[in-house]
Design a protein around this motif. Sequence first.
Motif, PDB file in Angstrom:
ATOM      1  N   HIS A  86      41.856  70.858  37.642  1.00 19.07           N
ATOM      2  CA  HIS A  86      40.875  69.823  37.975  1.00 19.07           C
ATOM      3  C   HIS A  86      41.592  68.524  38.335  1.00 19.07           C
ATOM      4  CE1 HIS A  86      37.571  72.182  36.184  1.00 19.07           C
ATOM      5  NE2 HIS A  86      38.504  72.571  35.342  1.00 19.07           N
ATOM      6  N   PHE A  87      41.171  67.929  39.437  1.00 20.49           N
ATOM      7  CA  PHE A  87      41.615  66.591  39.823  1.00 20.49           C
ATOM      8  C   PHE A  87      40.358  65.727  39.795  1.00 20.49           C
ATOM      9  CE2 PHE A  87      42.378  63.218  42.883  1.00 20.49           C
ATOM     10  CZ  PHE A  87      43.605  62.747  42.454  1.00 20.49           C
ATOM     11  N   VAL A  88      40.343  64.743  38.906  1.00 18.75           N
ATOM     12  CA  VAL A  88      39.142  63.944  38.674  1.00 18.75           C
ATOM     13  C   VAL A  88      39.482  62.457  38.794  1.00 18.75           C
ATOM     14  CG1 VAL A  88      37.306  63.399  37.020  1.00 18.75           C
ATOM     15  CG2 VAL A  88      38.270  65.703  37.082  1.00 18.75           C
ATOM     16  N   ILE A  89      38.644  61.747  39.527  1.00 14.76           N
ATOM     17  CA  ILE A  89      38.744  60.287  39.588  1.00 14.76           C
ATOM     18  C   ILE A  89      37.478  59.736  38.960  1.00 14.76           C
ATOM     19  CG2 ILE A  89      38.882  58.254  41.071  1.00 14.76           C
ATOM     20  CD1 ILE A  89      40.253  60.011  43.174  1.00 14.76           C
ATOM     21  N   THR A  90      37.651  58.847  37.995  1.00 12.22           N
ATOM     22  CA  THR A  90      36.503  58.173  37.395  1.00 12.22           C
ATOM     23  C   THR A  90      36.592  56.697  37.767  1.00 12.22           C
ATOM     24  OG1 THR A  90      37.525  57.522  35.290  1.00 12.22           O
ATOM     25  CG2 THR A  90      36.651  59.771  35.428  1.00 12.22           C
ATOM     26  N   ASP A  91      35.658  55.920  37.263  1.00 10.40           N
ATOM     27  CA  ASP A  91      35.693  54.494  37.533  1.00 10.40           C
ATOM     28  C   ASP A  91      36.756  53.778  36.692  1.00 10.40           C
ATOM     29  OD1 ASP A  91      34.338  54.889  35.175  1.00 10.40           O
ATOM     30  OD2 ASP A  91      32.681  53.541  35.658  1.00 10.40           O
ATOM     31  N   ARG A  92      37.500  54.531  35.839  1.00  8.71           N
ATOM     32  CA  ARG A  92      38.536  53.938  35.001  1.00  8.71           C
ATOM     33  C   ARG A  92      39.922  54.570  35.151  1.00  8.71           C
ATOM     34  NH1 ARG A  92      35.711  53.387  29.114  1.00  8.71           N
ATOM     35  NH2 ARG A  92      33.904  52.198  29.801  1.00  8.71           N
ATOM     36  N   ARG A  93      39.968  55.855  35.545  1.00  5.70           N
ATOM     37  CA  ARG A  93      41.249  56.551  35.525  1.00  5.70           C
ATOM     38  C   ARG A  93      41.275  57.729  36.493  1.00  5.70           C
ATOM     39  NH1 ARG A  93      40.676  60.011  29.912  1.00  5.70           N
ATOM     40  NH2 ARG A  93      38.418  60.149  30.028  1.00  5.70           N
ATOM     41  N   VAL A  94      42.474  58.238  36.703  1.00  9.64           N
ATOM     42  CA  VAL A  94      42.685  59.477  37.441  1.00  9.64           C
ATOM     43  C   VAL A  94      43.111  60.505  36.404  1.00  9.64           C
ATOM     44  CG1 VAL A  94      44.079  60.651  39.188  1.00  9.64           C
ATOM     45  CG2 VAL A  94      43.416  58.265  39.517  1.00  9.64           C
ATOM     46  N   MET A  95      42.441  61.662  36.405  1.00  9.80           N
ATOM     47  CA  MET A  95      42.776  62.727  35.459  1.00  9.80           C
ATOM     48  C   MET A  95      43.191  63.964  36.238  1.00  9.80           C
ATOM     49  SD  MET A  95      39.779  62.521  32.571  1.00  9.80           S
ATOM     50  CE  MET A  95      38.452  62.861  33.691  1.00  9.80           C
ATOM     51  N   PHE A  96      44.211  64.639  35.741  1.00 15.04           N
ATOM     52  CA  PHE A  96      44.624  65.920  36.294  1.00 15.04           C
ATOM     53  C   PHE A  96      44.812  66.865  35.127  1.00 15.04           C
ATOM     54  CE2 PHE A  96      47.870  68.947  37.778  1.00 15.04           C
ATOM     55  CZ  PHE A  96      47.226  69.427  38.899  1.00 15.04           C
ATOM     56  N   ARG A  97      44.076  67.975  35.139  1.00 12.81           N
ATOM     57  CA  ARG A  97      44.158  68.980  34.080  1.00 12.81           C
ATOM     58  C   ARG A  97      44.426  70.329  34.721  1.00 12.81           C
ATOM     59  NH1 ARG A  97      43.623  64.776  31.719  1.00 12.81           N
ATOM     60  NH2 ARG A  97      42.247  64.234  30.028  1.00 12.81           N
ATOM     61  N   HIS A  98      45.305  71.107  34.105  1.00  8.98           N
ATOM     62  CA  HIS A  98      45.562  72.441  34.629  1.00  8.98           C
ATOM     63  C   HIS A  98      46.035  73.359  33.510  1.00  8.98           C
ATOM     64  CE1 HIS A  98      50.021  72.022  34.711  1.00  8.98           C
ATOM     65  NE2 HIS A  98      49.710  70.754  34.820  1.00  8.98           N
ATOM     66  N   GLY A  99      45.903  74.639  33.757  1.00  5.88           N
ATOM     67  CA  GLY A  99      46.370  75.635  32.817  1.00  5.88           C
ATOM     68  C   GLY A  99      45.240  76.487  32.300  1.00  5.88           C
ATOM     69  N   LEU A 100      45.563  77.734  32.026  1.00  6.56           N
ATOM     70  CA  LEU A 100      44.572  78.681  31.535  1.00  6.56           C
ATOM     71  C   LEU A 100      44.769  78.913  30.049  1.00  6.56           C
ATOM     72  CD1 LEU A 100      42.256  80.559  32.334  1.00  6.56           C
ATOM     73  CD2 LEU A 100      43.945  82.305  32.834  1.00  6.56           C
ATOM     74  N   LEU A 101      45.906  79.427  29.675  1.00  4.96           N
ATOM     75  CA  LEU A 101      46.190  79.654  28.259  1.00  4.96           C
ATOM     76  C   LEU A 101      46.759  78.405  27.604  1.00  4.96           C
ATOM     77  CD1 LEU A 101      47.730  83.233  28.508  1.00  4.96           C
ATOM     78  CD2 LEU A 101      45.390  82.596  27.936  1.00  4.96           C
ATOM     79  N   THR A 102      47.649  77.747  28.291  1.00  7.15           N
ATOM     80  CA  THR A 102      48.216  76.496  27.816  1.00  7.15           C
ATOM     81  C   THR A 102      47.760  75.397  28.763  1.00  7.15           C
ATOM     82  OG1 THR A 102      50.171  77.673  27.036  1.00  7.15           O
ATOM     83  CG2 THR A 102      50.364  75.296  27.282  1.00  7.15           C
ATOM     84  N   ARG A 103      46.914  74.506  28.266  1.00  7.01           N
ATOM     85  CA  ARG A 103      46.396  73.425  29.108  1.00  7.01           C
ATOM     86  C   ARG A 103      47.309  72.220  28.997  1.00  7.01           C
ATOM     87  NH1 ARG A 103      42.624  73.901  32.305  1.00  7.01           N
ATOM     88  NH2 ARG A 103      41.799  71.826  32.191  1.00  7.01           N
ATOM     89  N   SER A 104      47.432  71.521  30.106  1.00  3.44           N
ATOM     90  CA  SER A 104      48.145  70.252  30.100  1.00  3.44           C
ATOM     91  C   SER A 104      47.460  69.320  31.084  1.00  3.44           C
ATOM     92  CB  SER A 104      49.628  70.448  30.448  1.00  3.44           C
ATOM     93  OG  SER A 104      49.758  70.997  31.733  1.00  3.44           O
ATOM     94  N   GLY A 105      47.747  68.071  30.933  1.00  2.00           N
ATOM     95  CA  GLY A 105      47.098  67.118  31.819  1.00  2.00           C
ATOM     96  C   GLY A 105      47.729  65.754  31.723  1.00  2.00           C
ATOM     97  N   ILE A 106      47.294  64.910  32.618  1.00  2.00           N
ATOM     98  CA  ILE A 106      47.770  63.533  32.641  1.00  2.00           C
ATOM     99  C   ILE A 106      46.595  62.637  33.021  1.00  2.00           C
ATOM    100  CG2 ILE A 106      48.551  63.692  35.047  1.00  2.00           C
ATOM    101  CD1 ILE A 106      50.883  61.809  34.192  1.00  2.00           C
ATOM    102  N   ASP A 107      46.549  61.485  32.412  1.00  2.00           N
ATOM    103  CA  ASP A 107      45.563  60.460  32.747  1.00  2.00           C
ATOM    104  C   ASP A 107      46.322  59.220  33.207  1.00  2.00           C
ATOM    105  OD1 ASP A 107      43.856  62.284  31.656  1.00  2.00           O
ATOM    106  OD2 ASP A 107      42.999  60.950  30.163  1.00  2.00           O
ATOM    107  N   ILE A 108      45.888  58.654  34.312  1.00  2.00           N
ATOM    108  CA  ILE A 108      46.500  57.430  34.824  1.00  2.00           C
ATOM    109  C   ILE A 108      45.403  56.376  34.910  1.00  2.00           C
ATOM    110  CG2 ILE A 108      47.786  56.374  36.712  1.00  2.00           C
ATOM    111  CD1 ILE A 108      48.496  59.277  37.602  1.00  2.00           C
ATOM    112  N   PRO A 109      45.457  55.329  34.096  1.00  2.00           N
ATOM    113  CA  PRO A 109      44.462  54.259  34.212  1.00  2.00           C
ATOM    114  C   PRO A 109      44.548  53.619  35.592  1.00  2.00           C
ATOM    115  CG  PRO A 109      45.750  54.032  32.188  1.00  2.00           C
ATOM    116  CD  PRO A 109      46.415  55.085  33.026  1.00  2.00           C
ATOM    117  N   LEU A 110      43.405  53.334  36.187  1.00  2.00           N
ATOM    118  CA  LEU A 110      43.400  52.752  37.532  1.00  2.00           C
ATOM    119  C   LEU A 110      44.138  51.416  37.576  1.00  2.00           C
ATOM    120  CD1 LEU A 110      39.781  53.545  38.764  1.00  2.00           C
ATOM    121  CD2 LEU A 110      41.905  54.737  39.328  1.00  2.00           C
ATOM    122  N   ALA A 111      44.082  50.669  36.485  1.00  2.00           N
ATOM    123  CA  ALA A 111      44.758  49.373  36.450  1.00  2.00           C
ATOM    124  C   ALA A 111      46.278  49.516  36.510  1.00  2.00           C
ATOM    125  CB  ALA A 111      44.363  48.615  35.188  1.00  2.00           C
ATOM    126  N   ARG A 112      46.813  50.714  36.224  1.00  2.00           N
ATOM    127  CA  ARG A 112      48.256  50.938  36.243  1.00  2.00           C
ATOM    128  C   ARG A 112      48.763  51.515  37.570  1.00  2.00           C
ATOM    129  NH1 ARG A 112      51.239  49.397  31.909  1.00  2.00           N
ATOM    130  NH2 ARG A 112      52.476  51.270  32.028  1.00  2.00           N
TER     131      ARG A 112
END
Length: 172
Positions: A86-112
């Motif tokens: 999943h690649f998600v943009i919200t009004d506060r951050r960018v989120m990227f989540r991936h993985g089936l058995l082992t999930r991982s992700g990153i959040d980037i605040p828009l202000a950064r």
Amino acid sequence: MGYPDNVLANDEQVVLHRHPHWKRLIVPVLVLLVASALAAFGAAVVAETDWDPTAKQVVQLVIAAGWLILVGWLTVWPFLTWWTTHFVITDRRVMFRHGLLTRSGIDIPLARVNSVEFRHGLADRILRTGTLIIESASQDPLEFYDIPRVEQVHSLLYHEVFDTLGTEESPS
């Protein structure tokens, strides 16, 4: 928008939610078609032989097991990986989540976010996909591959970043 709702803050809104481009599924679909055709052909050839019925059954079970392993590994697994990315943009951050058995992700605040770039070659331009590159204040640039309609996502993210910052550079 099923997935990201459970990770959002109380008043956070999803602006964009995408899976990777469908081009990632081309090879798995081709593998499914070819493997199914070969397995059906092999089963038909075995059925027409004058072997002992037990030998026919064993060979057909081997063909079926090979088909299941091949399709599971090269078709079902890539599809599930695509579905759970999943690649998600919200009004506060960018989120990227991936993985089936082992999930991982990153959040980037828009202000950064310092800069937003995109890159796509001829084939990606034809398929309307590409790589989105986000440079944040504290990290090396992050590249997100196979983002559908990458130019629109780039523009949307640019607007969100500058709207969040509330600068005079805001394109609104």
